[in-house]
Design a protein around this motif. Structure first.
Motif, mmCIF file in Angstrom:
data_model
loop_
_atom_site.group_PDB
_atom_site.id
_atom_site.type_symbol
_atom_site.label_atom_id
_atom_site.label_comp_id
_atom_site.label_asym_id
_atom_site.label_seq_id
_atom_site.Cartn_x
_atom_site.Cartn_y
_atom_site.Cartn_z
ATOM 1 N N THR A 2 2.662 -5.739 2.279
ATOM 2 C CA THR A 2 3.852 -6.563 2.139
ATOM 3 C C THR A 2 3.429 -7.969 1.744
ATOM 4 O OG1 THR A 2 4.942 -5.270 3.863
ATOM 5 C CG2 THR A 2 5.922 -7.393 3.301
ATOM 6 N N ARG A 36 -7.785 -1.096 -11.536
ATOM 7 C CA ARG A 36 -6.648 -0.181 -11.696
ATOM 8 C C ARG A 36 -6.324 0.539 -10.387
ATOM 9 N NH1 ARG A 36 -5.661 1.236 -17.339
ATOM 10 N NH2 ARG A 36 -7.596 0.141 -17.491
ATOM 11 N N GLU A 37 -7.365 1.027 -9.698
ATOM 12 C CA GLU A 37 -7.151 1.709 -8.415
ATOM 13 C C GLU A 37 -6.498 0.779 -7.396
ATOM 14 O OE1 GLU A 37 -11.015 4.738 -8.468
ATOM 15 O OE2 GLU A 37 -11.226 2.707 -7.655
ATOM 16 N N TYR A 38 -6.968 -0.455 -7.345
ATOM 17 C CA TYR A 38 -6.428 -1.413 -6.376
ATOM 18 C C TYR A 38 -4.988 -1.774 -6.721
ATOM 19 C CZ TYR A 38 -7.510 -4.417 -2.391
ATOM 20 O OH TYR A 38 -7.555 -4.976 -1.128
ATOM 21 N N ALA A 39 -4.696 -1.898 -8.005
ATOM 22 C CA ALA A 39 -3.332 -2.196 -8.449
ATOM 23 C C ALA A 39 -2.386 -1.064 -8.047
ATOM 24 C CB ALA A 39 -3.297 -2.412 -9.956
ATOM 25 N N VAL A 40 -2.808 0.165 -8.243
ATOM 26 C CA VAL A 40 -1.976 1.321 -7.871
ATOM 27 C C VAL A 40 -1.801 1.370 -6.359
ATOM 28 C CG1 VAL A 40 -1.919 3.853 -7.797
ATOM 29 C CG2 VAL A 40 -2.518 2.680 -9.925
ATOM 30 N N LEU A 41 -2.897 1.165 -5.623
ATOM 31 C CA LEU A 41 -2.848 1.195 -4.165
ATOM 32 C C LEU A 41 -1.846 0.190 -3.620
ATOM 33 C CD1 LEU A 41 -4.143 2.174 -1.433
ATOM 34 C CD2 LEU A 41 -5.667 0.210 -1.657
ATOM 35 N N LEU A 42 -1.832 -1.010 -4.174
ATOM 36 C CA LEU A 42 -0.964 -2.076 -3.676
ATOM 37 C C LEU A 42 0.352 -2.176 -4.449
ATOM 38 C CD1 LEU A 42 -3.578 -4.857 -2.929
ATOM 39 C CD2 LEU A 42 -2.674 -3.101 -1.418
ATOM 40 N N GLN A 43 0.522 -1.294 -5.422
ATOM 41 C CA GLN A 43 1.757 -1.225 -6.212
ATOM 42 C C GLN A 43 2.074 -2.547 -6.905
ATOM 43 O OE1 GLN A 43 4.569 0.214 -3.291
ATOM 44 N NE2 GLN A 43 3.939 2.332 -3.608
ATOM 45 N N VAL A 44 1.072 -3.052 -7.625
ATOM 46 C CA VAL A 44 1.252 -4.285 -8.397
ATOM 47 C C VAL A 44 0.807 -4.032 -9.834
ATOM 48 C CG1 VAL A 44 0.899 -5.789 -6.401
ATOM 49 C CG2 VAL A 44 -1.038 -5.210 -7.861
ATOM 50 N N ASN A 45 1.138 -4.963 -10.693
ATOM 51 C CA ASN A 45 0.727 -4.911 -12.085
ATOM 52 C C ASN A 45 -0.797 -5.047 -12.167
ATOM 53 O OD1 ASN A 45 0.032 -6.240 -14.746
ATOM 54 N ND2 ASN A 45 2.201 -5.785 -15.067
ATOM 55 N N THR A 46 -1.398 -4.322 -13.089
ATOM 56 C CA THR A 46 -2.852 -4.369 -13.259
ATOM 57 C C THR A 46 -3.339 -5.788 -13.555
ATOM 58 O OG1 THR A 46 -2.826 -2.096 -14.062
ATOM 59 C CG2 THR A 46 -4.802 -3.369 -14.521
#
Length: 122
Positions: A2, A36-46
């Motif tokens: 959050t 990319r993995e971290y962006a997907v994990l945290l649901q943010v733009n790359t």
């Protein structure tokens, strides 16, 4: 995760990764998730994740091995601790002391509460 409105998302992401390094999730020379993995994990733009990684790389907390990804720098833990201790002393403690004065609390109140919390954690 959050996110709050008090600082940019990329800095909050960098803080989270630094927290994970301090917690021992990633040790010196460990590979961390790709941007990319971290962006997907945290649901943010790359692009936001890229900025977070660039921030950590500028601070010498992580480094890039071309073609392999990002890794935790050998001195990352100490650098994070040094920076956070400085920020705590310069930003958070003055506000804590101001609030203590306003509320009529002394250092003995802080020590008592700290000791009680330490006992609870055991």
């Amino acid at each position: 995760m959050t996110f709050t409105n008090d600082k940019p998302i990329y800095l909050q992401m960098a803080d989270r990764l630094a927290d994970e390094i301090l917690a021992g999730t990633y040790a010196a020379d460990d590979r961390i998730p790709s941007v990319r993995e971290y962006a997907v994990l945290l649901q943010v733009n790359t692009n936001t994740a890229v900025k977070a990684y660039e921030e950590l790389a500028r601070a010498n907390i992580i480094y890039n091995k071309r073609g392999l990804g990002y890794f935790v720098a050998a001195s990352a833990r100490e650098q994070i601790l040094t920076a956070r201790r400085k920020e705590f002393r310069e930003r958070q403690l003055p506000e804590l002391f101001r609030q203590m004065r306003l509320l009529g609390l002394g250092i003995e109140d802080v020590v008592y509460t700290y000791t009680a919390l330490q006992r609870e954690e055991k």
